[in-house]
Design a protein around this motif. Structure first.
Motif, PDB file in Angstrom:
ATOM      1  N   PRO A   1       0.836  -1.207   0.000  1.00  0.00           N
ATOM      2  CA  PRO A   1       0.000   0.000   0.000  1.00  0.00           C
ATOM      3  C   PRO A   1       0.874   1.261   0.000  1.00  0.00           C
ATOM      4  O   PRO A   1       1.960   1.279   0.593  1.00  0.00           O
TER       5      PRO A   1
ATOM      6  N   TYR B   1     -10.015   7.909  -4.831  1.00  0.00           N
ATOM      7  CA  TYR B   1      -8.592   7.973  -5.156  1.00  0.00           C
ATOM      8  C   TYR B   1      -7.822   6.970  -4.302  1.00  0.00           C
ATOM      9  O   TYR B   1      -8.312   6.509  -3.271  1.00  0.00           O
ATOM     10  N   LEU B   2      -6.624   6.640  -4.745  1.00  0.00           N
ATOM     11  CA  LEU B   2      -5.778   5.700  -4.027  1.00  0.00           C
ATOM     12  C   LEU B   2      -5.113   6.414  -2.852  1.00  0.00           C
ATOM     13  O   LEU B   2      -4.372   7.382  -3.045  1.00  0.00           O
TER      14      LEU B   2
ATOM     15  N   ASN C   1      -6.764   0.152  -3.357  1.00  0.00           N
ATOM     16  CA  ASN C   1      -6.323  -0.389  -4.643  1.00  0.00           C
ATOM     17  C   ASN C   1      -7.250   0.082  -5.757  1.00  0.00           C
ATOM     18  O   ASN C   1      -8.385   0.493  -5.509  1.00  0.00           O
ATOM     19  N   HIS C   2      -6.737   0.019  -6.963  1.00  0.00           N
ATOM     20  CA  HIS C   2      -7.467   0.530  -8.124  1.00  0.00           C
ATOM     21  C   HIS C   2      -8.708  -0.297  -8.446  1.00  0.00           C
ATOM     22  O   HIS C   2      -9.719   0.251  -8.898  1.00  0.00           O
TER      23      HIS C   2
ATOM     24  N   ALA D   1     -11.439   1.024  -6.426  1.00  0.00           N
ATOM     25  CA  ALA D   1     -11.859   2.342  -6.921  1.00  0.00           C
ATOM     26  C   ALA D   1     -12.842   2.197  -8.075  1.00  0.00           C
ATOM     27  O   ALA D   1     -13.915   2.818  -8.073  1.00  0.00           O
TER      28      ALA D   1
ATOM     29  N   VAL E   1      -6.789   9.017 -10.956  1.00  0.00           N
ATOM     30  CA  VAL E   1      -5.793   7.959 -11.043  1.00  0.00           C
ATOM     31  C   VAL E   1      -4.888   8.270 -12.232  1.00  0.00           C
ATOM     32  O   VAL E   1      -5.279   9.027 -13.124  1.00  0.00           O
TER      33      VAL E   1
END
Length: 169
Positions: free
Chosen positions: A41, A109-110, A135-136, A139, A153
């Motif tokens: 992370p 957002y991350l 994580n994407h 998202a 992103v």
């Protein structure tokens, strides 16, 4: 041969990971070291570098650690790659033109990506409009389920995710 270990919030399937890995692996090989890039992370990476659990962090903005929060991090001035941030949304009426233009929306957002966190802070985005994730995949899942209005992103990751999942709207 000794191995140098860096961390990144990106995964092996992402272009950002692949470019950084190739450049850093070649650079370290040229001076006689092995190289490994591990995914963690974003908020954990600087903690791991600062504590010596890994040797470096492959993806940080230039101004990162300007406040010396992590005293053991030393910036290396060589640029590995340039990364831009983009907005992905399901809503045709959202036309971003900078951080200020998106502050009224629910923004996914991350967590730990400093350029995004700094942009949101500078634009005074209300806390209730910030939706940090780790994580994407999460998202884009949230966006698909209408749990946010847009995702900020990097364009490579966003486009790769859309291509991989076949999402169109």
């Amino acid at each position: 041969c000794e191995e140098i270990v860096f961390c990144t919030p990106n995964t092996k399937g992402q272009t950002i990971y692949q470019v950084s890995y190739a450049v850093l692996k070649e650079a370290f090989n040229r001076i006689g070291f092995g190289f490994k890039l591990q995914t963690y992370p974003a908020k954990r990476c600087p903690v791991m570098v600062n504590s010596g659990k890994v040797d470096g962090d492959s993806h940080r903005i230039y101004a990162y650690n300007a406040n010396k929060q992590y005293p053991n991090l030393i910036r290396v001035e060589s640029v590995i790659q340039s990364i831009d941030q983009s907005v992905f949304t399901k809503h045709e009426n959202i036309k971003p033109s900078g951080w200020e233009s998106i502050k009224q929306y629910k923004i996914i957002y991350l967590s730990g990506i400093k350029v995004i966190e700094m942009g949101l802070k500078k634009a005074n985005v209300p806390e209730e409009n910030k939706k940090p994730v780790f994580n994407h995949t999460r998202a884009f899942h949230m966006l698909a389920k209408n749990q946010g209005d847009l995702i900020v992103v990097n364009s490579h990751t966003g486009n790769q995710y859309l291509k991989k999942t076949g999402l169109r709207d």
